[in-house]
Design a protein around this motif. Structure first.
Motif, short mmCIF file in Angstrom:
data_model
loop_
_atom_site.label_atom_id
_atom_site.label_comp_id
_atom_site.label_asym_id
_atom_site.label_seq_id
_atom_site.Cartn_x
_atom_site.Cartn_y
_atom_site.Cartn_z
N UNK A 27 -88.39 44.28 -109.12
CA UNK A 27 -86.99 44.23 -108.73
C UNK A 27 -86.56 42.82 -108.34
N UNK A 28 -87.47 41.86 -108.44
CA UNK A 28 -87.18 40.47 -108.13
C UNK A 28 -86.05 39.97 -109.03
N UNK A 29 -84.92 39.52 -108.45
CA UNK A 29 -83.81 39.07 -109.30
C UNK A 29 -84.17 37.86 -110.16
N UNK A 30 -85.18 37.09 -109.77
CA UNK A 30 -85.59 35.94 -110.56
C UNK A 30 -86.45 36.29 -111.77
N UNK A 31 -87.10 37.45 -111.73
CA UNK A 31 -87.95 37.88 -112.85
C UNK A 31 -88.09 39.41 -112.83
N UNK A 32 -87.01 40.13 -113.12
CA UNK A 32 -87.07 41.59 -113.10
C UNK A 32 -87.65 42.15 -114.40
N UNK A 33 -88.09 43.40 -114.33
CA UNK A 33 -88.57 44.10 -115.52
C UNK A 33 -90.04 44.47 -115.41
N UNK A 34 -90.52 45.10 -116.46
CA UNK A 34 -91.90 45.59 -116.51
C UNK A 34 -92.85 44.42 -116.74
#
Length: 146
Positions: A27-34
Motif C-alpha cells: 500500500x506504499x504510495x511510492x511503490x504500490x502493487x503486488x
C-alpha cells in the motif's frame, strides 16, 4: 578516483509452498502493487539477517535457509545506487499475519503474472524464475525501461 558512492541496501524474498508463492499487495504510495516481502538492510546487519528480519516483520513467518539468487540495481532520483538482493526460500515456520505494509496473498505463478504488479516488478521476476539470470540492472531512457 573515489570508489565509493551513496548506496541503499534492500532485499526481497520469493517464498514458495507447493505451487503457491507468497506475495504482498503493498500500500506504499511510492511503490504500490503486488511484489514479494522484504525491506532495508540496517547498519552493521548481514544481508541474510536483514532478509530474515524483514520477512518476519512483514509476514510473521521465519524463513529457514533463504538462498541469494540475484540482484537488482538502479539509481534513485538523487542519483544514488539502490541495490535489492533477491532471495528464494521454501522452508519457514510461524503464523502468517499481514502487516501495515500490505495484504499477504498466496498466488500461483500464473496468478502472480496476471496480477497488478508493483512498478517494474515484472522485470525482476525472471531473476527469481530463471536460474540463468542473476541480475536486473534497471535504467530508463526516453521512456524506455531496461
Amino acid at each position: 578516483m573515489d570508489r565509493t558512492e551513496p548506496t541503499t541496501l534492500t532485499n526481497m524474498c520469493m517464498l514458495t509452498n507447493d505451487n503457491r508463492i507468497l506475495t504482498i499487495d503493498r500500500i506504499d504510495p511510492g511503490w504500490p502493487g503486488i511484489t514479494f516481502p522484504g525491506g532495508h538492510v540496517e547498519t552493521h546487519e548481514s544481508f541474510h539477517d536483514a532478509m530474515v528480519r524483514e520477512f518476519k516483520e512483514e509476514t510473521g513467518l521465519t524463513l529457514e535457509n533463504p538462498k541469494l539468487v540475484g540482484i537488482k540495481q538502479f539509481y534513485d532520483d538523487d542519483d544514488h545506487r539502490y541495490l535489492v538482493l533477491f532471495y528464494r526460500a521454501s522452508k519457514f515456520h510461524g503464523q502468517l499475519n499481514s502487516s501495515e505494509e500490505g495484504e499477504l496473498k498466496w498466488l500461483t505463478k500464473d496468478q502472480l503474472l496476471n496480477s497488478k504488479l508493483a512498478y517494474n516488478f515484472n522485470h525482476d521476476l525472471p531473476v527469481f524464475f530463471n536460474e540463468e539470470i542473476t541480475e536486473h540492472f534497471f535504467y530508463q531512457t526516453d521512456n524506455e525501461l531496461f
